[in-house]
Design an enzyme around this catalytic site. Structure first.
Site, PDB file in Angstrom:
ATOM      1  N   TRP A 275      47.184  40.386  34.309  1.00 32.11           N
ATOM      2  CA  TRP A 275      46.921  39.948  35.878  1.00 32.11           C
ATOM      3  C   TRP A 275      48.496  40.149  36.807  1.00 32.11           C
ATOM      4  O   TRP A 275      48.569  39.833  37.742  1.00 32.11           O
ATOM      5  CB  TRP A 275      47.008  38.173  35.664  1.00 32.11           C
TER       6      TRP A 275
ATOM      7  N   ASP B 286      37.794  39.005  32.698  1.00 28.08           N
ATOM      8  CA  ASP B 286      37.524  38.754  31.335  1.00 28.08           C
ATOM      9  C   ASP B 286      36.199  39.223  30.969  1.00 28.08           C
ATOM     10  O   ASP B 286      34.890  38.573  31.840  1.00 28.08           O
ATOM     11  CB  ASP B 286      37.522  37.176  31.061  1.00 28.08           C
TER      12      ASP B 286
END
Ligand SMILES: *[C@@H]1O[C@H](CO)[C@@H](O)[C@H](O)[C@H]1NC(C)=O
Ligand SMILES: *[C@@H]1O[C@H](CO)[C@@H](O)[C@H](O)[C@H]1NC(C)=O
Ligand SMILES: *[C@@H]1O[C@H](CO)[C@@H](O)[C@H](O)[C@H]1NC(C)=O
Ligand SMILES: *[C@@H]1O[C@H](CO)[C@@H](O)[C@H](O)[C@H]1NC(C)=O
Ligand SMILES: *[C@@H]1O[C@H](CO)[C@@H](O)[C@H](O)[C@H]1NC(C)=O
Ligand SMILES: *[C@@H]1O[C@H](CO)[C@@H](O)[C@H](O)[C@H]1NC(C)=O
Ligand SMILES: *[C@@H]1O[C@H](CO)[C@@H](O)[C@H](O)[C@H]1NC(C)=O
Ligand SMILES: *[C@@H]1O[C@H](CO)[C@@H](O)[C@H](O)[C@H]1NC(C)=O
Ligand SMILES: *[C@@H]1O[C@H](CO)[C@@H](O)[C@H](O)[C@H]1NC(C)=O
Ligand SMILES: *[C@@H]1O[C@H](CO)[C@@H](O)[C@H](O)[C@H]1NC(C)=O
Ligand SMILES: *[C@@H]1O[C@H](CO)[C@@H](O)[C@H](O)[C@H]1NC(C)=O
Ligand SMILES: *[C@@H]1O[C@H](CO)[C@@H](O)[C@H](O)[C@H]1NC(C)=O
Length: 578
Positions: free
Chosen positions: A326, A57
């Site tokens: 992910w 992130d």
């Protein structure tokens, strides 16, 4: 009235006479950036990627008073998978050229990870950390504790920086929002009129907690934004951002807030995605305008975008997302082949537009790529035709492409009317394809299935968006429609923007051989339609910083934003103005 939300501040004590300690893993370098080799065949040249190892992130995005953009990121500086989280750091003057900086945030203890969060400039010294400066930076982030066989609590913490965001000191009064929950994270702080507001995810309870603070140290719960939109299995990385609302001519008519929530896992296409809600925020409560769920990207590789703190009101917000998912972020081949994993998206300018049929839509407009444009390889106009261009001589293997279709008489459009954009490797036969069907539901589609360098069950190969004429106000008064496509192609990542960002897609692809031919082809467009095309080669944003050995050292001056920083800035500005 607003002061009532600060009642709890009276109970807290500010004890930070001495500094909190940090834990430095001996394998993690301090004081200087980690060096990087940005020449690998899969390494993006105009997108940010970490010098080595694993990134996720974006964190702490802010622009300082001098116009330097700061990008921090979730960083494992010791491996090519997630873990051992720190905040990596890079800075930019133009959002395309990034200079690597030393790691900015270290954990307090070995068994604690520094998770996602945000940063603000405490220009008024509300925190009291900055007696004699207006450029003090406070970062707020989650610390996640791990026990040998279990996850411990996730708490919200702050750190402060006296040198403009290059080095941070953990606050001695941490945590500033305590918790016993193992799933409470990712604070994003904004300034609201006269106090600070943070949104924090109660991840597995599908709630975004809204908190307020006068000083960044004492936080008071204000409300929850719960069970909105798609749930997936967790809410993460919420953002609350004020955006200008623009009319079809681009004039700012008002402002509104947007709440974004990133879902992981459980996105409609699998894994990770970000949804958003336009609405009203009154300082304590966020109320969406409607019950719709909208997504920021119609492909699969744009997660946890954050909006820069410090962009003035009524200007477009600027955001950057993590260009991965992910489901396969820790498997993509760049790790074993080149020693790094994950890039950020290109920067996007964000505003709201009433798209008539869809209501208020957040536009994801590509920030002008002028700083990295090199040679215009082709500029041409045609009706139904095609053009094919060999760009194997382009060292960056990166292109920017625009195609504007105008004069479309929508009543004459047939089902076969198409405009396609394809990138091919003549040696391996691999191709990355995309195109638009002007008839029917107007799908805009992308296919990465003919690129063969990464085989993974979750690496979904096809994406499409329904693109509605007039949806972006592009139907002109005479009934003739126009349609616009932009693509930023960069070795192993390509981003598409339709109608200036009404729809956007971020797509990773891993070819076994570089894709070096581009073609644009149209067919069955009605008479009077015109396709205006421009194709630019891009300059590598990394090459100017590489030494003779090809290594990008980053800012090696020990004082962070010191003299070497200024010297680098001259390079940025040179390319920015060209
Ligand atoms: C705390 O850290 C700052 C920045 O590293 C340093 O200037 C200061 O002297 C430290 N204070 C104490 C009490 O150690
Ligand atoms: C950088 O990477 C390229 C491509 O993988 C390789 O050919 C080159 O030797 C590397 N350079 C250094 C200094 O390691
Ligand atoms: C700083 O103070 C000015 C003047 O009181 C105020 O208008 C502004 O909102 C404050 N901003 C921040 C970020 O504290
Ligand atoms: C900043 O805050 C500290 C602590 O409250 C205070 O001692 C200092 O005077 C403040 N400085 C300014 C310039 O307001
Ligand atoms: C801030 O400025 C005051 C007045 O010049 C000075 O006495 C004080 O030492 C300074 N404090 C810091 C932390 O630099
Ligand atoms: C935070 O909460 C935990 C769990 O309730 C508690 O054990 C701990 O003492 C609290 N820490 C602080 C600093 O209040
Ligand atoms: C807000 O949501 C959290 C997480 O579900 C919950 O623990 C808390 O009680 C909620 N607060 C209120 C006032 O509803
Ligand atoms: C903000 O909105 C909430 C919910 O509608 C309301 O209860 C609250 O009074 C409002 N606060 C202000 C300051 O208007
Ligand atoms: C958007 O425009 C439509 C049609 O003009 C109007 O009905 C609607 O209220 C507008 N929505 C917003 C949020 O302004
Ligand atoms: C662009 O491509 C078209 C079609 O291949 C060709 O006719 C034209 O000469 C090219 N223009 C330039 C400026 O290279
Ligand atoms: C674009 O691709 C689609 C899907 O393969 C195909 O149906 C269409 O004929 C193509 N159009 C052109 C102009 O090549
Ligand atoms: C496409 O349209 C945009 C917006 O009007 C314009 O800025 C751009 O130059 C056009 N590009 C081409 C290739 O015609």
């Amino acid at each position: 009235m607003k002061t009532t939300v600060f009642l709890s501040a009276a109970f807290a004590t500010a004890a930070y006479a001495q500094n909190a300690s940090t834990f430095v893993n001996p394998a993690v370098p301090t004081g200087q950036p980690i060096p990087g080799n940005y020449s690998g065949g899969l390494r993006p040249q105009v997108h940010y990627s970490p010098p080595q190892f694993f990134m996720n992130d974006p964190n702490g995005l802010f622009v300082d008073a001098d116009g330097t953009y700061h990008l921090y990121y979730q960083y494992n500086p010791t491996g090519i998978g997630a873990g051992n989280q720190h905040w990596g750091h890079a800075t930019s003057r133009d959002l395309y050229h990034w200079e690597n900086q030393q790691i900015a945030l270290f954990p307090p203890e070995e068994s604690v990870f520094v998770f996602s969060g945000s940063a603000v400039v405490d220009v008024n010294n509300t925190s009291g950390f900055f007696p004699n400066q207006t450029n003090g930076v406070v970062a707020m982030f989650t610390l996640a504790r791990y026990y040998p066989n279990a996850a411990g609590p996730q708490t919200q913490n702050i750190a402060y920086s006296h040198d403009g965001g290059y080095t941070f000191q953990l606050y001695n009064g941490n945590p500033v929002v305590n918790s016993s929950s193992t799933q409470f994270r990712d604070p994003k702080v904004i300034w609201y009129e006269e106090y600070w507001v943070a949104v924090i995810a109660y991840s597995q309870e599908f709630a975004v907690g809204i908190f307020t603070s006068p000083d960044l140290k004492h936080w008071t719960f204000a409300s929850n934004f719960s069970y909105h939109g798609l749930l997936g299995a967790q809410y993460e990385c919420p953002n609350l951002v004020k955006l200008p609302v623009r009319d079809s001519r681009g004039a700012v008519t008002s402002e509104a807030y947007v709440m974004t929530v990133s879902l992981q896992p459980g996105a409609p296409l699998g894994g990770s995605i970000t949804e958003y809600f336009p609405g009203d925020f009154n300082g304590t409560h966020f109320i969406p305008f409607d019950a719709a769920t909208r997504l920021t990207d119609f492909a699969k590789d744009n997660y946890a975008a954050q909006y820069f703190y410090g962009v003035p009101d009524r200007e477009d917000a600027i955001s950057i997302g993590w260009a991965s998912n992910w489901q396969y972020a820790q498997q993509v081949p760049t790790g074993n082949l080149e020693g790094w994993r994950s890039a950020m998206t290109a920067p996007r300018a964000n505003y709201l537009q009433n798209t008539t049929r869809l209501g208020l839509t957040m536009i994801n407009k590509l920030v002008d790529p002028a700083p990295v444009l090199d040679v215009r390889l082709n500029a041409t106009t045609f009706g139904n035709s095609s053009l094919s261009l060999d760009f194997s001589h382009v060292v960056s293997n990166a292109l920017y492409i625009e195609a504007n279709v105008t004069g479309l008489n929508t009543s004459l459009v047939s089902g076969g009317a198409t405009l396609n954009l394809t990138f091919t490797s003549p040696s391996s036969g691999e191709s990355l394809r995309s195109g638009f069907f002007f008839g029917g539901d107007n799908p805009f589609w992308i296919d990465r299935g003919l690129v063969r360098g990464f085989d993974n069950i979750f690496f979904t190969d096809k994406f499409s968006a329904a693109n509605i004429y007039g949806g972006s106000g592009s139907l002109s008064g005479d009934g003739l429609a126009s349609w616009r496509m932009q693509a930023l192609f960069d070795r192993s990542i390509c981003e598409w923007f339709a109608d200036g960002g009404v729809h956007a897609a971020t797509v990773l692809f891993y070819p076994t051989q570089p894709l070096t031919t581009v073609s644009l082809a149209s067919q069955a467009l009605p008479p009077g339609s015109t396709v205006s095309v421009a194709i630019w080669s891009l300059k590598s944003a990394w090459a100017p910083y590489a030494n003779e050995q090809g290594t990008v050292l980053g800012n090696v001056s020990s004082s962070g934003g010191g003299a070497a920083g200024s010297k680098r800035h001259m390079i940025y500005e040179g390319s920015f103005s060209s």
